[in-house]
Structure formats: structure tokens, C-alpha cells
Motif scaffolding. Structure first.
Motif, short mmCIF file in Angstrom:
data_model
loop_
_atom_site.label_atom_id
_atom_site.label_comp_id
_atom_site.label_asym_id
_atom_site.label_seq_id
_atom_site.Cartn_x
_atom_site.Cartn_y
_atom_site.Cartn_z
N HIS A 162 0.85 -1.19 0.00
CA HIS A 162 0.00 0.00 0.00
C HIS A 162 0.88 1.23 0.00
O HIS A 162 2.08 1.16 0.29
CB HIS A 162 -0.89 0.02 1.25
CG HIS A 162 -0.10 0.20 2.51
ND1 HIS A 162 0.61 -0.82 3.09
CD2 HIS A 162 0.13 1.30 3.27
CE1 HIS A 162 1.24 -0.37 4.16
NE2 HIS A 162 0.97 0.92 4.30
N ASP B 77 0.79 5.15 1.87
CA ASP B 77 0.05 5.85 2.91
C ASP B 77 -0.75 6.98 2.27
O ASP B 77 -0.41 7.46 1.20
CB ASP B 77 1.02 6.36 3.98
CG ASP B 77 1.69 5.20 4.73
OD1 ASP B 77 1.18 4.06 4.63
OD2 ASP B 77 2.71 5.43 5.39
N PHE C 284 0.56 8.78 11.29
CA PHE C 284 0.04 9.16 9.97
C PHE C 284 -0.41 10.62 10.02
O PHE C 284 -1.33 10.96 10.76
CB PHE C 284 -1.16 8.29 9.60
CG PHE C 284 -0.83 6.83 9.53
CD1 PHE C 284 -0.14 6.30 8.45
CD2 PHE C 284 -1.21 5.97 10.54
CE1 PHE C 284 0.17 4.95 8.39
CE2 PHE C 284 -0.92 4.62 10.49
CZ PHE C 284 -0.22 4.10 9.41
FE LIG Z 1 2.14 2.28 5.45
#
Ligand SMILES: [Fe+2]
Ligand SMILES: O=C(O)CCC(=O)C(=O)O
Length: 312
Positions: free
Chosen positions: A200, A202, A276
Motif C-alpha cells: 500500500h 500511505d 500518519f
Molecule cells: Fe504504510
């Protein structure tokens, strides 16, 4: 500004892709000021984050993490890893108290089980350590975003920073995740090349990633090959998120990455702590060079788009 109960949360994951547990935490503390003043405190990461920093290019065989071997390790970082381990080591029935509500993506997550969490009260000072760590990560993230803007010679070096002013409130999706990849039991049948966290990129602006020394994180180069992102003692990996790639009209690349069985084998558990970072929900991300390479999209809409795409 709405101030909500601080929560500890998790996501449900597919065992074939990711054999792990996660606890995700969003800090909705009181914001005292709208602007980031660039102050550094003792616990903050003191690495240099200019030339040695990873620039999102992944053509070479090494990943340019920031080597900070000469930097004393923060006690707060030790604490957060320690408390995270304590939390994941609790009996399952205790952890299950903290499962998450449907429709929400924060909480403790066990494979295919969902419910809601308030906090791991079994761990002493868990809440305050999480709060403290969240704030330090936020300060560091703003420094990194400013350095990136300076790297672009942006007229306004706070061009990115100022669109993160609601970080830590309900109007911004920035989140701290405690991740735990359990040891694989002897005799457990694992596929060759088993991926523990699927490929993936982010979603947000940047991710600050702390990992233990086990290894297993890999990033994809532009020719499609996955290379190891070796853990470097006392360092933090800075990962470019998809929204920053859009914002910079592809000048920065958000690399696809994944976690495989650690270099040091399958018999140890692995810990990582990604932070994040997202621009404010309602901020409309547009290409900073004025081009129309990507249509403008709010951070919130983009996150929903990506969530919908992955849950199809
Ligand atoms: Fe990640
Ligand atoms: O555990 C890791 O090292 C990385 C995890 C990750 O990439 C993520 O949670 O987005």
C-alpha cells in the motif's frame, strides 16, 4: 472546536495479508494555538532532516533513512514501545474490552473482530504517554513539512505546515498507530513470501515510522522491485503520503511499501509505531505548481475515496 474523548482504536485486517494487531489512537486534546512555532523539546527527535533524508526516490538499492546513531534515544520512545508491548501482551479478553465501534476506524483490532475502546487502563500512564508522544510526533512532523517546503524553495516555507493546524482535533485525521505483529508459532503453516502488512501507499501528507530492530519493512522501487528498509537504530523513517505526492504534482513520490516476515526470523514479535499525518479535513489539496496534474480534493474526501477503494 469540539473536544471529544480520547480514543484508542483498531482496524480489522485480513490474515492472509496482515497477521497483526493494531491499536490506533487519535489525540483530540485542546489546541492551545493555531500555529506551529517550531519549538523543539528534549523528547523530540533531534536528527538532521535535510540532505540525508529520504527524498521519495526509490531507484537505488538502499533506502535513505536518517542515520542518527549519535543521537541519544528519547525515553519517551522507549516508553511508548514498552507500553505498546504491555498492551498487546494483555490477555485477549482484556484487549477485547477496547475493541471498536462499526463505522469508525480507530480502536483495538483483532483479526476480524470489531468493537470500541476507551483506553488501556491496565497500562499505567498509557493515556498520558500516548498524549505526550502524539504531541512530540506532531511537532516533529511540522518540522519535517517545513523542511520539505524549504527544499522546494517555496515562497512560504509554511505552505504545508499551515494546512495542518487542526492536527489533534476532530477536524484532522492525523493518527498514531501502535502495531504489533505477533511471533509466528513453531509449526504454524505460513506461505512462502508471506506478507504481514499488504502492499500500500500511505494516504496522508507524511508518515513518521518508528520500528524496532527486527526488519521486515520493504519499499518498492520505481522498477517494481521491493527493497528492505533496514531499521537504523534510533531513527525514524519519513514516508511521503499520497496527498503530498498530489500536492507536489509528483515531485515527491509516495512509495508502495509492505511488511514481510522479519529478517531476524519468525519467532519474535515485531513492533512498529506509524504516525500518519494528514492535512486538515476541509483543506483542498491542489498541485502547488499550479498545474492540473491532479484535480483538487479535500483531505477528508481523499481519505474516504481510498478507504472505499480498499474495502471493495
Ligand atoms: Fe504504510
Ligand atoms: O509496520 C510497519 O513497519 C509499516 C506499517 C505500515 O506501513 C502502515 O501501517 O501503514
Amino acid at each position: 472546536m469540539e473536544s471529544v474523548q480520547k480514543t484508542l482504536a483498531t482496524e480489522s485486517v485480513q490474515k492472509t495479508l496482515c497477521h497483526g494487531e493494531r491499536a490506533e489512537y487519535t489525540y483530540h486534546g485542546e489546541r492551545t494555538d493555531d500555529t506551529y512555532h517550531g519549538e523543539r523539546t528534549e523528547d523530540t527527535y533531534h536528527g538532521e532532516s535535510t540532505e540525508d533524508t529520504y527524498h521519495g526516490e526509490s531507484t537505488e538499492d538502499t533506502y535513505h533513512g536518517n542515520d542518527t546513531r549519535d543521537v541519544p534515544k528519547s525515553k519517551l520512545i522507549d516508553d511508548i514501545f514498552h507500553k505498546s508491548k504491555e498492551f498487546f501482551s494483555l490477555p485477549n479478553e482484556v484487549k477485547r474490552k477496547y475493541l471498536l465501534q462499526p463505522g469508525c476506524y480507530h480502536g483495538y483490532c483483532e483479526y476480524r473482530k470489531e468493537a470500541w475502546v476507551i483506553l488501556g487502563e491496565e497500562i499505567s500512564d498509557f493515556q498520558s504517554t500516548l498524549d505526550n508522544f502524539f504531541e512530540k510526533c506532531q511537532q516533529l512532523a511540522m518540522r519535517v513539512l517545513e523542511i520539505i517546503a524549504r527544499g522546494f524553495n517555496a515562497e512560504d516555507p509554511l505552505i504545508f505546515v499551515k494546512e495542518h493546524k487542526y492536527c489533534g482535533t476532530t477536524e484532522n485525521k492525523t493518527a498514531l498507530r501502535l502495531a504489533w505483529y505477533p511471533a509466528i508459532a513453531d509449526g504454524e503453516d505460513i506461505k512462502k513470501d508471506q506478507v504481514r502488512c499488504g502492499e500500500h501507499s500511505d494516504y496522508g501528507s507524511i508518515t513518521l515510522l518508528l520500528q524496532d530492530d527486527l526488519g521486515g519493512l520493504q519499499a518498492q522501487t520505481q522498477d517494481g522491485k521491493f527493497i528492505d528498509v533496514h531499521p537504523i537504530k534510533d531513527s525514524i523513517v519519513v514516508n511521503v503520503g499520497a496527498l503530498l505526492q498530489r500536492w507536489t504534482a509528483d515531485k515527491l513520490h509516495s512509495p508502495v511499501h509492505r511488511v514481510v516476515i522479519p529478517e531476524k526470523g519468525r519467532s519474535s514479535s515485531r513492533q512498529s509505531i506509524p504516525f500518519f499525518v494528514f492535512p486538515d479535513d476541509m483543506y483542498e489539496v491542489k498541485c502547488m505548481d499550479g498545474s492540473d496534474k491532479y484535480p483538487p480534493i479535500t483531505a477528508d474526501a481523499y481519505l474516504h475515496l481510498r478507504h472505499d477503494a480498499t474495502s471493495l
